[in-house]
Design a protein around this motif. Structure first.
Motif, PDB file in Angstrom:
ATOM      1  N   GLY A  51       0.925  -1.260   0.005  1.00  0.00           N
ATOM      2  CA  GLY A  51      -0.154  -0.102   0.219  1.00  0.00           C
ATOM      3  C   GLY A  51       1.025   1.360   0.059  1.00  0.00           C
ATOM      4  N   LEU A  52       0.517   2.379   0.890  1.00  0.00           N
ATOM      5  CA  LEU A  52       1.399   3.532   0.709  1.00  0.00           C
ATOM      6  C   LEU A  52       2.218   3.479   2.005  1.00  0.00           C
ATOM      7  CD1 LEU A  52      -1.699   5.968   0.254  1.00  0.00           C
ATOM      8  CD2 LEU A  52       0.046   5.315  -1.491  1.00  0.00           C
ATOM      9  N   GLU A  53       3.339   4.076   1.978  1.00  0.00           N
ATOM     10  CA  GLU A  53       4.372   3.995   2.553  1.00  0.00           C
ATOM     11  C   GLU A  53       4.608   5.615   3.217  1.00  0.00           C
ATOM     12  OE1 GLU A  53       9.145   3.978   3.261  1.00  0.00           O
ATOM     13  OE2 GLU A  53       8.302   2.809   1.815  1.00  0.00           O
ATOM     14  N   LEU A  54       4.459   5.836   4.505  1.00  0.00           N
ATOM     15  CA  LEU A  54       4.551   7.040   5.104  1.00  0.00           C
ATOM     16  C   LEU A  54       6.125   7.605   5.122  1.00  0.00           C
ATOM     17  CD1 LEU A  54       3.068   9.311   6.564  1.00  0.00           C
ATOM     18  CD2 LEU A  54       3.192   8.336   8.699  1.00  0.00           C
ATOM     19  N   LEU A  55       6.440   8.785   4.680  1.00  0.00           N
ATOM     20  CA  LEU A  55       7.803   9.243   4.480  1.00  0.00           C
ATOM     21  C   LEU A  55       7.765  10.304   5.492  1.00  0.00           C
ATOM     22  CD1 LEU A  55       8.472   9.108   0.703  1.00  0.00           C
ATOM     23  CD2 LEU A  55       9.239   7.422   2.304  1.00  0.00           C
ATOM     24  N   LEU A  56       7.012  11.115   5.923  1.00  0.00           N
ATOM     25  CA  LEU A  56       6.719  12.323   6.580  1.00  0.00           C
ATOM     26  C   LEU A  56       5.485  12.620   7.109  1.00  0.00           C
ATOM     27  CD1 LEU A  56       8.805  15.281   6.609  1.00  0.00           C
ATOM     28  CD2 LEU A  56       6.477  15.584   6.435  1.00  0.00           C
ATOM     29  N   ALA A  57       5.137  12.965   8.350  1.00  0.00           N
ATOM     30  CA  ALA A  57       4.019  13.434   9.017  1.00  0.00           C
ATOM     31  C   ALA A  57       4.346  14.669   9.818  1.00  0.00           C
ATOM     32  CB  ALA A  57       3.343  12.284   9.567  1.00  0.00           C
ATOM     33  N   HIS A  58       3.620  15.676   9.558  1.00  0.00           N
ATOM     34  CA  HIS A  58       3.713  16.785  10.459  1.00  0.00           C
ATOM     35  C   HIS A  58       2.081  17.407  10.892  1.00  0.00           C
ATOM     36  CE1 HIS A  58       4.915  20.814  11.816  1.00  0.00           C
ATOM     37  NE2 HIS A  58       3.998  21.314  11.030  1.00  0.00           N
ATOM     38  N   HIS A  59       1.919  17.272  12.058  1.00  0.00           N
ATOM     39  CA  HIS A  59       0.751  18.030  12.582  1.00  0.00           C
ATOM     40  C   HIS A  59       1.011  19.409  12.945  1.00  0.00           C
ATOM     41  CE1 HIS A  59      -0.961  13.791  12.441  1.00  0.00           C
ATOM     42  NE2 HIS A  59       0.220  13.475  12.811  1.00  0.00           N
ATOM     43  N   ASP A  60       0.294  20.247  12.380  1.00  0.00           N
ATOM     44  CA  ASP A  60       0.075  21.790  12.855  1.00  0.00           C
ATOM     45  C   ASP A  60      -0.407  21.867  14.356  1.00  0.00           C
ATOM     46  OD1 ASP A  60       0.988  22.057  10.216  1.00  0.00           O
ATOM     47  OD2 ASP A  60      -0.879  22.965   9.664  1.00  0.00           O
ATOM     48  N   ASP A  61       0.332  22.515  15.137  1.00  0.00           N
ATOM     49  CA  ASP A  61      -0.175  22.711  16.597  1.00  0.00           C
ATOM     50  C   ASP A  61      -0.736  24.347  16.494  1.00  0.00           C
ATOM     51  OD1 ASP A  61       1.143  20.571  17.634  1.00  0.00           O
ATOM     52  OD2 ASP A  61       3.237  21.801  17.673  1.00  0.00           O
ATOM     53  N   SER A  62      -0.535  25.042  15.543  1.00  0.00           N
ATOM     54  CA  SER A  62      -1.150  26.487  15.528  1.00  0.00           C
ATOM     55  C   SER A  62      -1.621  26.553  14.097  1.00  0.00           C
ATOM     56  CB  SER A  62      -0.379  27.318  16.281  1.00  0.00           C
ATOM     57  OG  SER A  62       0.504  27.715  15.559  1.00  0.00           O
ATOM     58  N   PRO A  63      -2.293  27.867  13.760  1.00  0.00           N
ATOM     59  CA  PRO A  63      -2.415  28.291  12.351  1.00  0.00           C
ATOM     60  C   PRO A  63      -1.259  28.644  11.560  1.00  0.00           C
ATOM     61  CG  PRO A  63      -4.222  29.196  13.751  1.00  0.00           C
ATOM     62  CD  PRO A  63      -3.427  28.531  14.853  1.00  0.00           C
ATOM     63  N   GLN A  64      -0.313  29.119  12.429  1.00  0.00           N
ATOM     64  CA  GLN A  64       0.946  29.531  11.804  1.00  0.00           C
ATOM     65  C   GLN A  64       2.052  28.325  11.690  1.00  0.00           C
ATOM     66  OE1 GLN A  64      -0.461  31.250  14.574  1.00  0.00           O
ATOM     67  NE2 GLN A  64      -1.276  32.621  13.527  1.00  0.00           N
ATOM     68  N   ASP A  65       1.858  27.024  12.280  1.00  0.00           N
ATOM     69  CA  ASP A  65       3.041  26.059  12.418  1.00  0.00           C
ATOM     70  C   ASP A  65       2.845  25.116  10.919  1.00  0.00           C
ATOM     71  OD1 ASP A  65       4.746  24.247  13.428  1.00  0.00           O
ATOM     72  OD2 ASP A  65       3.011  22.969  14.269  1.00  0.00           O
ATOM     73  N   HIS A  66       3.061  25.880  10.081  1.00  0.00           N
ATOM     74  CA  HIS A  66       3.365  24.943   8.834  1.00  0.00           C
ATOM     75  C   HIS A  66       4.652  24.437   8.806  1.00  0.00           C
ATOM     76  CE1 HIS A  66      -0.716  26.168   7.695  1.00  0.00           C
ATOM     77  NE2 HIS A  66      -0.314  27.461   7.932  1.00  0.00           N
TER      78      HIS A  66
END
Length: 84
Positions: A51-66
């Motif tokens: 299936g799909l392999e996850l290479l990177l995951a980023h969860h935003d902590d705030s509206p400015q946290d991109h």
């Protein structure tokens, strides 16, 4: 044959009124929409054997946290982008 100059069947406003309408629409779109506490994120995936392999995951902590675009590009195996 297309008409050059004159009025257009597609344009329904003049330059001044079109500018005012566009400015007003832009100002209205800057308002907060939806639940401002609901944050997004970014994921980089690639096809894998199971299936799909996850290479990177980023969860935003705030509206400015991109996450930075270059971190996403590097995770995807792409060249960095040099901002001028």
């Amino acid at each position: 044959m297309a008409k050059v100059g004159g009025s257009s069947e597609h344009v329904k406003s003049g330059v001044a009124s079109g500018l005012l309408k566009s400015t007003w629409a832009g100002l209205k779109s800057m308002r907060m929409q939806g639940n401002v506490n609901q944050q997004g994120g970014a994921f980089v995936l690639k096809p894998g054997a199971d299936g799909l392999e996850l290479l990177l995951a980023h969860h935003d902590d705030s509206p400015q946290d991109h996450i930075g675009i270059n971190k996403l590009l590097e995770a995807a195996g792409c060249d960095r982008f040099e901002f001028e």
